[in-house]
Design an enzyme around this catalytic site. Structure first.
Site, PDB file in Angstrom:
ATOM      1  CB  ALA A   1     -21.186 -47.023 -13.443  1.00  0.00           C
ATOM      2  CB  SER A   2     -23.072 -41.670 -10.979  1.00  0.00           C
ATOM      3  OG  SER A   2     -22.903 -40.858 -11.968  1.00  0.00           O
TER       4      SER A   2
ATOM      5  CG  ASP B   1     -29.175 -45.131 -21.558  1.00  0.00           C
ATOM      6  OD1 ASP B   1     -28.746 -46.380 -21.109  1.00  0.00           O
ATOM      7  OD2 ASP B   1     -29.091 -44.545 -19.977  1.00  0.00           O
ATOM      8  CG  HIS B   2     -32.128 -47.547 -19.326  1.00  0.00           C
ATOM      9  ND1 HIS B   2     -31.825 -49.162 -18.115  1.00  0.00           N
ATOM     10  CD2 HIS B   2     -30.881 -47.318 -19.575  1.00  0.00           C
ATOM     11  CE1 HIS B   2     -30.897 -48.590 -17.921  1.00  0.00           C
ATOM     12  NE2 HIS B   2     -30.595 -47.154 -17.946  1.00  0.00           N
TER      13      HIS B   2
ATOM     14  CG  HIS C   1     -30.248 -46.075 -12.809  1.00  0.00           C
ATOM     15  ND1 HIS C   1     -30.253 -46.739 -13.071  1.00  0.00           N
ATOM     16  CD2 HIS C   1     -29.609 -46.198 -14.213  1.00  0.00           C
ATOM     17  CE1 HIS C   1     -29.855 -48.046 -14.643  1.00  0.00           C
ATOM     18  NE2 HIS C   1     -29.149 -47.583 -14.725  1.00  0.00           N
ATOM     19  N   GLY C   2     -29.364 -42.808  -9.722  1.00  0.00           N
ATOM     20  CA  GLY C   2     -28.799 -42.232  -9.117  1.00  0.00           C
ATOM     21  C   GLY C   2     -28.343 -41.386  -8.418  1.00  0.00           C
TER      22      GLY C   2
ATOM     23  CD  GLU D   1     -30.677 -53.524 -16.679  1.00  0.00           C
ATOM     24  OE1 GLU D   1     -30.124 -52.265 -17.581  1.00  0.00           O
ATOM     25  OE2 GLU D   1     -30.576 -53.393 -15.961  1.00  0.00           O
TER      26      GLU D   1
ATOM     27  CG  ASP E   1     -33.770 -51.654 -19.768  1.00  0.00           C
ATOM     28  OD1 ASP E   1     -33.767 -53.011 -19.782  1.00  0.00           O
ATOM     29  OD2 ASP E   1     -34.238 -51.372 -18.766  1.00  0.00           O
TER      30      ASP E   1
ATOM     31  CB  SER F   1     -32.063 -41.244 -21.794  1.00  0.00           C
ATOM     32  OG  SER F   1     -32.562 -40.067 -21.559  1.00  0.00           O
TER      33      SER F   1
END
Ligand code: G3H
Ligand code: 13P
Ligand code: ZN
Length: 308
Positions: free
Chosen positions: A212-213, A83-84, A179-180, A135, A105, A50
């Site tokens: 997706a955690s 990432d992003h 996220h998170g 995205e 992003d 990131s």
């Protein structure tokens, strides 16, 4: 094996109805833990970096660590991905620095601006053989520099128009993940009907799931048992992610679960060994915890064991 782009990984994943795990990396122990898991599972893997990770560790340090990891097991296909990516400039710097894939992003921008910036990155990346993820739609929660209180689910027809006009190689979509560690207030729910529509309108096209955690409760409990304060955390159930992987989702992003595993391990070690202050004493089990978490993801969520 040198670093590879995700093209072949995704084509195989699409056909085989599994997904490639994209794991966020910030330091040596995280990279080693992920790579040891991928190697033991004989699974292709995406290491993603990131803007925050670049700032923390430095792009060159991360690339050197990845290079070292590649030499450890040349049989595992590895892709390094931004990432992003928040700007064209950052995507360009990563492409020039050897990344094989970048995400631009523009999801927080008005539609036409998202199209324009994505197209600009594609025009820079494609002649250099670099993959571009974009995205469309907004995930609730914090997305890098952007935070959104509400989900804006991806519109299927707009997704088709977006892919056609930008020629981005893969698309991150919003169907209810975020996220998170605090993804759902009540029951976990993803909009599978929307995923099915998007997938049918973009046949053979790789979709991406961010946020997706799964936030396994045993890790939340372990953190809290040793002084953490992670209350009410909830993630995406693993069976929902497996289902998404059978519906055109080829890349599944995981960061939070790695953070939880690493932090729970360090908390436990510190509490049980208050006399220790050698960083290697607590970073060794922490690295092992990352490895076990990633192994679990590869087996139970991605379904990518043995696909290297
Ligand atoms: O989607 C965001 C990732 O979890 C990266 O988080 O910006 O704190 O490195 P970060
Ligand atoms: P989690 O916060 O659910 O791990 O999502 C990570 C992610 O999407 C990174 O881009
Ligand atoms: Zn994300």
């Amino acid at each position: 094996m040198p670093l590879v782009g995700p093209k072949e990984m995704f084509a195989n994943a699409y056909q085989g109805q599994y997904a490639i795990g994209a794991f966020n990396v910030n330091n040596m122990e995280i990279i080693q833990g992920i790579m040891q898991a991928a190697s033991e599972e004989k699974s292709p893997v995406i290491l993603q970096v990131s803007a925050g990770a670049r700032k923390y560790a430095g792009q060159r340090y991360i690339m050197k660590l990845v290079e070292a990891a590649l030499a450890d097991d040349p049989s595992v296909p590895v892709c390094v991905h931004l990432d992003h990516g928040p700007s064209f400039e950052m995507c360009r710097d990563c492409i020039d620095g050897g990344f094989t894939s970048v995400m631009i992003d523009g999801s927080h921008l008005p539609y036409e601006e998202n199209v324009a910036i994505t197209r600009k990155v594609v025009e820079y990346a494609h002649p250099k053989n670099v993959w571009v993820e974009a995205e469309l739609g907004k995930l609730a929660g914090v997305e890098e520099h952007v935070s959104s209180a509400e989900h804006v689910y991806t519109d299927p027809d707009q997704a088709v128009d977006f892919v056609k006009r930008t020629e981005c190689d893969s698309l991150a979509i919003a169907i209810g993940t975020s996220h998170g560690a605090y993804k759902f207030k009540g029951d976990a729910k993803l909009d599978f009907a929307r995923l099915e529509t998007i997938s049918s309108k973009l046949p053979n096209y790789p979709l991406v799931l961010h946020g997706a955690s799964s936030v396994p409760q045993e890790f939340v409990e372990l953190c809290n048992k040793y002084g953490g304060q992670v209350g009410g955390a909830k993630g995406v159930p693993e069976d929902m992610l497996r289902k998404a992987a059978r519906m055109g989702v080829c890349k599944i992003n995981v960061d939070t679960d790695i953070r939880l595993a690493l932090t729970a391990s360090i908390r436990q070690f510190m509490t049980e060994h208050p006399e220790q202050f050698d960083p290697r004493s607590y970073l060794s089990p922490a690295r092992e915890a990352v490895k076990k978490m990633v192994q679990r993801k590869i087996r139970d969520v991605m379904g990518s064991s043995g696909k290297a």
